[in-house]
Design a protein around this motif. Sequence first.
Motif, PDB file in Angstrom:
ATOM      1  N   PRO A 276     -33.920  -3.012  33.179  1.00 45.67           N
ATOM      2  CA  PRO A 276     -33.390  -1.956  32.322  1.00 45.67           C
ATOM      3  C   PRO A 276     -33.261  -0.654  33.112  1.00 45.67           C
ATOM      4  O   PRO A 276     -34.067  -0.379  34.009  1.00 45.67           O
ATOM      5  CB  PRO A 276     -34.458  -1.832  31.221  1.00 45.67           C
ATOM      6  N   GLY A 277     -32.260   0.124  32.776  1.00 48.54           N
ATOM      7  CA  GLY A 277     -32.086   1.416  33.428  1.00 48.54           C
ATOM      8  C   GLY A 277     -31.069   1.424  34.552  1.00 48.54           C
ATOM      9  O   GLY A 277     -30.755   2.501  35.086  1.00 48.54           O
ATOM     10  N   PHE A 278     -30.533   0.255  34.920  1.00 45.75           N
ATOM     11  CA  PHE A 278     -29.518   0.244  35.963  1.00 45.75           C
ATOM     12  C   PHE A 278     -28.182   0.704  35.380  1.00 45.75           C
ATOM     13  O   PHE A 278     -27.832   0.365  34.249  1.00 45.75           O
ATOM     14  CB  PHE A 278     -29.415  -1.130  36.619  1.00 45.75           C
TER      15      PHE A 278
ATOM     16  N   GLY B  55     -16.956 -18.428  38.162  1.00 47.74           N
ATOM     17  CA  GLY B  55     -16.127 -19.599  37.980  1.00 47.74           C
ATOM     18  C   GLY B  55     -16.633 -20.557  36.939  1.00 47.74           C
ATOM     19  O   GLY B  55     -16.471 -21.780  37.062  1.00 47.74           O
ATOM     20  N   LEU B  56     -17.261 -20.003  35.896  1.00 47.24           N
ATOM     21  CA  LEU B  56     -17.856 -20.810  34.838  1.00 47.24           C
ATOM     22  C   LEU B  56     -17.779 -20.028  33.538  1.00 47.24           C
ATOM     23  O   LEU B  56     -17.991 -18.810  33.536  1.00 47.24           O
ATOM     24  CB  LEU B  56     -19.326 -21.100  35.187  1.00 47.24           C
ATOM     25  N   ARG B  57     -17.438 -20.698  32.457  1.00 44.51           N
ATOM     26  CA  ARG B  57     -17.317 -19.990  31.187  1.00 44.51           C
ATOM     27  C   ARG B  57     -18.697 -19.581  30.697  1.00 44.51           C
ATOM     28  O   ARG B  57     -19.555 -20.424  30.422  1.00 44.51           O
ATOM     29  CB  ARG B  57     -16.631 -20.881  30.145  1.00 44.51           C
ATOM     30  N   LEU B  58     -18.931 -18.283  30.613  1.00 43.33           N
ATOM     31  CA  LEU B  58     -20.251 -17.757  30.282  1.00 43.33           C
ATOM     32  C   LEU B  58     -20.210 -16.838  29.074  1.00 43.33           C
ATOM     33  O   LEU B  58     -19.205 -16.166  28.819  1.00 43.33           O
ATOM     34  CB  LEU B  58     -20.822 -16.985  31.479  1.00 43.33           C
ATOM     35  N   GLN B  59     -21.303 -16.798  28.377  1.00 49.50           N
ATOM     36  CA  GLN B  59     -21.546 -15.804  27.336  1.00 49.50           C
ATOM     37  C   GLN B  59     -22.521 -14.774  27.892  1.00 49.50           C
ATOM     38  O   GLN B  59     -23.335 -15.093  28.772  1.00 49.50           O
ATOM     39  CB  GLN B  59     -22.118 -16.449  26.077  1.00 49.50           C
ATOM     40  N   LEU B  60     -22.462 -13.574  27.363  1.00 53.21           N
ATOM     41  CA  LEU B  60     -23.301 -12.490  27.881  1.00 53.21           C
ATOM     42  C   LEU B  60     -23.788 -11.626  26.726  1.00 53.21           C
ATOM     43  O   LEU B  60     -23.020 -11.310  25.815  1.00 53.21           O
ATOM     44  CB  LEU B  60     -22.509 -11.634  28.875  1.00 53.21           C
ATOM     45  N   GLU B  61     -25.060 -11.272  26.789  1.00 53.41           N
ATOM     46  CA  GLU B  61     -25.639 -10.429  25.740  1.00 53.41           C
ATOM     47  C   GLU B  61     -26.657  -9.474  26.353  1.00 53.41           C
ATOM     48  O   GLU B  61     -27.428  -9.856  27.236  1.00 53.41           O
ATOM     49  CB  GLU B  61     -26.312 -11.299  24.677  1.00 53.41           C
ATOM     50  N   ASN B  62     -26.630  -8.230  25.899  1.00 55.98           N
ATOM     51  CA  ASN B  62     -27.659  -7.265  26.297  1.00 55.98           C
ATOM     52  C   ASN B  62     -28.682  -7.196  25.169  1.00 55.98           C
ATOM     53  O   ASN B  62     -28.373  -6.778  24.063  1.00 55.98           O
ATOM     54  CB  ASN B  62     -27.053  -5.885  26.552  1.00 55.98           C
ATOM     55  N   ARG B  63     -29.911  -7.627  25.482  1.00 57.25           N
ATOM     56  CA  ARG B  63     -30.957  -7.667  24.471  1.00 57.25           C
ATOM     57  C   ARG B  63     -32.150  -6.846  24.950  1.00 57.25           C
ATOM     58  O   ARG B  63     -32.780  -7.173  25.954  1.00 57.25           O
ATOM     59  CB  ARG B  63     -31.378  -9.112  24.208  1.00 57.25           C
ATOM     60  N   ASP B  64     -32.413  -5.752  24.256  1.00 53.72           N
ATOM     61  CA  ASP B  64     -33.531  -4.873  24.605  1.00 53.72           C
ATOM     62  C   ASP B  64     -33.472  -4.408  26.054  1.00 53.72           C
ATOM     63  O   ASP B  64     -34.492  -4.330  26.747  1.00 53.72           O
ATOM     64  CB  ASP B  64     -34.863  -5.570  24.340  1.00 53.72           C
TER      65      ASP B  64
END
Length: 264
Positions: free
Chosen positions: A213-215, A246-255
Amino acid sequence: MTVSSPVAELLGVSVKYEEKVILGPLDLEISSSDRWVVLGPNGSGKTSLIKILSLYRYPTTGTVKVLGETWGATDIRRLRQRIGLASSSLRDQFRADILGLDIVMTARHAALETWWHEYSEADRQAAIDCLARIGAEALAARKFHTMSSGEQQRVQLARTLMGEPGLLLLDEPTAGLDLVGREKLVSSLASVASDPQTPATLLVTHHTDEIPPGFTHGLLLREGQPLACGPINEVLTADSLSECFGLRLQLENRDGRWLSWTTG
């Protein structure tokens, strides 16, 4: 109002090996309060970028400016003393029975042993303070080979803080750590990143969940090419990350932590 110069600036930088472009061309500007993360698969140019910024690999093309000085027109041995570097290749160079305190203290002269230079009691206290800053002062009197991988990495992190550096470079600091070691190191990195006294920092990793966190900024590399570069919330998206790896990804920022997973 005084406008400060960038801590590091790469202009048209590229690296070639036998005519193959390993990195670039790349433009990158790092300011004093920036916390950068560089993501990309193996062979994307991350290590070459670290070598350039730490002044150990001269670029094939372009201009490199670090801490207000231009590579090729300055004494890089002196300039390296102002760059805090942690990497697996550096870790492997330390003598097995060197003490944690000495590892940190030798950063004063960008050295690997204390017998090459003279150190004062103030230097020893500064090294202890660096270890204490990340809660690792108990490692001061421990021999390097008796430490766990996580403890060795924390000593390296403390070492980057020695001598009032102007730039911190962290090359995959969590590589090879178990879950506990990784989370302790990420927590230490988050604490260092949140400190306004910490200089500009650039972290290289393969995994989004290792971004503390913080970046503030991100750079995505694939086959040496920059795919996205800028504020982290703009750079880190599911689409950009998917293209990068090169891969189907999901992304989430959690806390404050970035979590990614494949959709299959």
